[in-house]
Structures are given as C-alpha cells and as structure tokens.
Design a protein around this motif. Structure first.
Motif, mmCIF file in Angstrom:
data_model
loop_
_atom_site.group_PDB
_atom_site.id
_atom_site.type_symbol
_atom_site.label_atom_id
_atom_site.label_comp_id
_atom_site.label_asym_id
_atom_site.label_seq_id
_atom_site.Cartn_x
_atom_site.Cartn_y
_atom_site.Cartn_z
ATOM 1 N N PRO A 7 -26.737 21.683 -31.625
ATOM 2 C CA PRO A 7 -28.001 22.068 -32.259
ATOM 3 C C PRO A 7 -28.244 23.570 -32.144
ATOM 4 N N THR A 26 -35.018 28.811 -32.547
ATOM 5 C CA THR A 26 -33.644 29.215 -32.866
ATOM 6 C C THR A 26 -33.362 30.572 -32.208
ATOM 7 N N GLY A 221 -27.497 15.524 -28.304
ATOM 8 C CA GLY A 221 -27.774 16.759 -29.056
ATOM 9 C C GLY A 221 -29.195 17.256 -28.863
ATOM 10 N N TRP A 222 -29.822 17.610 -29.969
ATOM 11 C CA TRP A 222 -31.169 18.202 -29.929
ATOM 12 C C TRP A 222 -32.154 17.311 -29.167
#
Ligand SMILES: Nc1nc2c(ncn2[C@@H]2O[C@H](COP(=O)(O)OP(=O)(O)OP(=O)(O)O)[C@@H](O)[C@H]2O)c(=O)[nH]1
Ligand SMILES: [Mg+2]
Length: 509
Positions: A7, A26, A221-222
């Motif tokens: 991610p 991000t 993951g995320w």
C-alpha cells in the motif's frame, strides 16, 4: 510505499480529536508540508538524503552502563527503542544508506544488540556554531555530527532485567536525549511491553514517535497497517488518560516503514519516511501543516462527560479552544486525585503521576514524579522483561562465541604440539621419563651409526684414490682391467659395509 504489492502509505495520522478516525497519508502528502530548518522551501526528500549521507554516518561508541556514558551537552540524541528483533539496528543502517551490518550489527536472532550504541549523523557543526554552543564540561568530545542516534538493546524476548533499569535511567536522566523512536512490528502489533515503555516515556515527558516496521510482511496490506496503527493509538489514548498532564508530546503521525525488507526497492521507498521521523525528533524539521492537525501540548483527546464534571470550573470552552490558546484544559490535580481513587488498583499509581509531572523536561519542580511513583511504572516495565532462561543463557554464550571466536590458529602447530607434550608430561610423569630414556638411547645409536658411516666413506675414498692414478677418467675407460677393479672394489665395499653393520648391530643391540 511503492509497488503494486504494497500500500502506498507513509503514515497514519491521528486526528486531533477522537471524533474522527486515523487516516492514511501518502509519502507525497507527508513530505510536502515539511522542510528542513537548514533548507527552507527545498524539496524534503533530497535535503534529507543530503543530511543523512553527505557526511557519512559513523559509529561513535558503545556503552552498557548508563552511569559511564560519555558526557554530552551539545549533540541532540534520539534513541531507538523497541522489542528485540523489531528492526532497530536495520533502521540505523537504512538511515545511513548502508547495507545490513555495515554500521550496526543485525541478526535474525533476537537479542543481537546488547549495549547502547551511539551513531553520529549529519554534518559536523562549524567552529562558530561550536563557540556559540559552549560546553559545560572541558572533557567533552568535540562533536563530529549534527545529532546522535542511539541504538538500544531490545526488550521482551531475550532481554535482561538490568537493562530495563538502564533504559529507564537513560530516558529520565539523560539531558542530551531529545526524543525516542518506538519501533513496533506492523504485523505483530503493539504488546504490553510497548505500552509499559510508552508509559515510561510519558512519565519522562520525552517526545516520542511511533514507527511501524516490517510493513512488507503485513499480510492484510493497508487494512493490517491500519489495524495496528489503531491499536497503537488506542493504547496511547489510554496511557494519556491515566498518566499525563498534557506535557508529553507524541508525534501524531504513526510512520510506516519497511527499511530492512529483502526487496531493496521496497526498503528504499520507505527510508525517507524513517529519516523524517528521526529528523523531526532531533528538532531539524519545520512543519507547515495547519496547527489544528499538529500535536502540541494538548493531546487532542476527547474529554468524557465525567472528566468534564471533574474539571475545574475556571477552564471553559472546548478542547479546541484550549488548544488554540495554548492553555491546558486538563483537570487540576485535586480533581484527578479524586478520580484516581476510582481507578483500579493497578492504575492508581499511574494516576498519581498524571498530576505530578513537570511542565518542562529537565526543569526541577516540586511536581516532579516522586521516586516511588516512577518505581511503580518502572516495575511494570521490568515485569515485561524476561530474565534469562537457561536457553537464553546458552544462546548468549553462542552469540558471544560467534562474536569472539576462540583463537585456535593464533599459535603455530609446533607450539601447540609442544604444549600438548608438556601437558602429557605433567599428566603421566613416569611414562614420560621412560619414553625420554628410550628416545635418548635411540638418538645415541643413530649418532654413532652416522659417525661409523662417515668414517667408512672417508676410508673408501682414500682407497679409490690409491687404486686409481690421479687424472684418469674411470667412466670412459675401455680397459677391462680397470673395469674389473671397479667391480671388485664395489663387492669389497658391499661386504665391508655388511660386516660393519652386523658388528654395529651387535655393539648397540
Ligand atoms: N522483512 C523485513 N525484515 C526486517 C525489516 N527490518 C528488519 N528486518 C529483519 O529483522 C531482523 C532483526 O533485525 P535487527 O535490526 O537486528 O533487529 P533489532 O531490533 O536491532 O534486534 P535486537 O538487536 O536483537 O534487539 C533481521 O533479520 C532483519 O533483516 C523490515 O522492514 N522488513
Ligand atoms: Mg539490534
């Protein structure tokens, strides 16, 4: 992080108030609102690379005992804490852009780092800066770097009780330490020992940043990263509610890293995040995020209805207001004392420290936590440290051996043989004497035999010289008489040798 498998999240930002949830950020979002104080307005990523690598990072020294640490009043220190094997030493190497083991020793076995290891990062201060800084101590080393990173031994598995005391002393007494990075395995999540450490950090009022490591290993993951960040956040909220008075600052970005990942592309992609986390604690970063998002003295936690009732009447308005005015809306010590009595037995001591912590680190105040209060927190932390089991001890011996292998090849083989012979002589003195007598006797016989052979050779030489006139070539002669003479001589010589040998044998046997 980059890459399809991972991610693209550099951090999870904790909201200022509990009404909303944590949110992923991000790398671009994280980096664009910050810049280095030394390079305002310049792209953060490049400047951070320069900061960490232009002047190569270096190992400064290692120390196991808090009381024998070198004096330091000039270089800010940031310490790296976390459970054994969480990736602290890999973190140091990655910041310096060094391959594994190039700077700090890394191992897949827990308990590799066993001392406080000091590493220097960033450019050396100029003479002017040094003069401006001054120093309290004459015997203090001249700084060679901007800040120090302290790689600590891990707690939890294979750690020592004694070490817990050293961590606590370092966090609460070392003046140079400006912040603590707490590493938490992103897949495993926070453990009790992590929260005990965070309690210590809050009592010591040391600026703290949480960094999740091994993000590449998170199967979900995320979602997995989000889950871990949320658990960390909730645990910290519980600590804040019990023991702080708003003076403990923890970074509201929970950083996501995978700097020790096998996949070098993944490892490299999160290094800037790791560098930013450390540089912020070292006080080298200017953040331009709106104030409401940044963590300041006010922790941003929602105050429950009960808490509000206990809060002093002089404090009015919403927590947001108090944040903006910079004043703490925290309840007074009196009301919290009352609240403390409602808390369960285990947390009562923590509640005591809540209102007794000082406003500024390093400044003495009558409100400083008492020795007894700190001891309770420390005891909790130490309880989570395992004392050595026989297996741990065996592993430690093994690791020591790996580090300092026995010097088997230092002495020559001959010397080793001699030493062994001496040892045997001591062990079996009688046999040794007998062996020596036999050996001496043999040597004596050998010597006499050699002398006899020499004498015979000399005799035969004179014989040849008397039989053959000087200057004649024996080998090329065609004369039959001469040939016969040579053969006769050979036979005579062989016979005499045999006789002599027999006689010798008789003499010496
Ligand atoms: N997959 C993955 N492995 C990592 C990462 N970081 C560290 N490791 C591995 O984790 C293991 C432990 O790393 P270390 O850096 O020695 O851990 P430590 O926290 O210093 O351990 P102690 O010194 O024993 O307390 C090593 O095998 C590293 O290669 C990461 O981000 N991803
Ligand atoms: Mg280590």
């Amino acid at each position: 992080m980059t890459g399809a498998m991972y991610p693209n999240v550099a951090a999870f930002t904790v909201p200022e108030f509990r009404t909303s949830s944590i949110s992923g950020v991000t790398p671009d979002q994280l980096f664009k609102t910050s810049s280095l104080l030394s390079a305002p307005g310049q792209p953060l990523e490049e400047e951070l690379t320069k900061l960490y690598t232009d002047n190569p990072a270096a190992f400064i020294y290692a120390e196991s005992n808090f009381y024998t640490l070198k004096k330091n009043t000039r270089v800010p220190e940031v310490c790296i804490l976390g459970r054994s094997n969480v990736g602290k030493s890999s973190f140091v190497n990655a910041l310096a852009r060094r391959r594994n083991d190039a700077l700090a020793f890394v191992s897949s076995k827990a308990g590799k780092t066993r001392s406080m290891n000091m590493y220097g990062f960033g450019p050396a201060p100029t003479v002017k800066e040094l003069q401006a800084q001054g120093s309290k101590y004459k015997d203090e080393d001249i700084p060679t770097h901007t800040f120090h990173l302290v790689d600590m031994p891990g707690y939890g598995h294979a750690s020592q009780e004694e070490w817990g005391k050293n961590i606590a002393l370092y966090l609460s007494k070392r003046q140079a330490v400006k912040g603590a990075i707490v590493l938490i395995d992103a897949e495993v999540g926070p453990k009790d020992s992590d929260f005990h450490l965070l309690q210590l950090l809050s009592a010591a009022q040391l600026k703290t940043a949480i960094v999740l490591t091994k993000a590449d290993k998170v199967k979900k993951g995320w979602e997995g990263l989000y889950e871990t960040s949320k658990n960390v956040w909730q645990g910290i909220c519980a600590i804040e509610a019990r023991i702080t008075d708003g003076n403990w600052t923890w970074e509201k970005d929970i950083y996501v890293t995978a700097v020790g990942a096998r996949d070098t592309a993944v490892a490299r992609s999160t290094v800037t995040t790791a560098r930013l986390a450390v540089a912020r604690l070292a006080g080298l970063v200017k953040d331009e995020r709106p104030n409401v998002e940044r963590n300041t003295r006010w922790s941003g936690k929602m105050v429950s209805f009960d808490d509000l009732q206990l809060a002093p009447s002089t404090v009015g308005g919403s927590p947001k207001d108090s944040h903006n005015t910079g004043k703490s809306a925290r309840p007074t010590s009196e009301s919290w004392k009352a609240k403390a009595s409602e808390l369960d037995e285990g947390s009562r001591a923590h509640a005591c420290t809540f209102y007794s912590t000082v406003a500024q680190r390093g400044k003495s105040s009558p409100k400083q936590p008492t020795r007894a209060e700190l001891d309770v927190i420390l005891d909790n932390f130490i309880k989570t440290l395992k004392t050595d089991t026989p297996r741990d001890q065996a592993r430690r011996v093994q690791q020591e051996r790996e580090r300092h292998p026995p010097k088997i090849f230092k002495t020559s083989f001959k010397k080793q043989e001699k030493r062994r012979a001496l040892g045997l002589q001591k062990q079996f003195p009688e046999q040794t004497i007998r062996t020596r007598v036999v050996l001496d006797r043999r040597l004596e016989i050998e010597e006499r035999r050699r002398q006899a052979l020499d004498a015979r050779e000399a005799k035969s030489k004179t014989l040849i010289e008397s039989e053959w006139p000087a200057g004649e070539d024996v080998g090329s002669s065609k004369d039959a008489n001469h040939t016969m003479k040579v053969n006769e001589f050979d036979e005579a010589f062989a016979a005499s040798k045999g006789l002599a040998d027999d006689k010798e044998q008789e003499r010496y046997s």
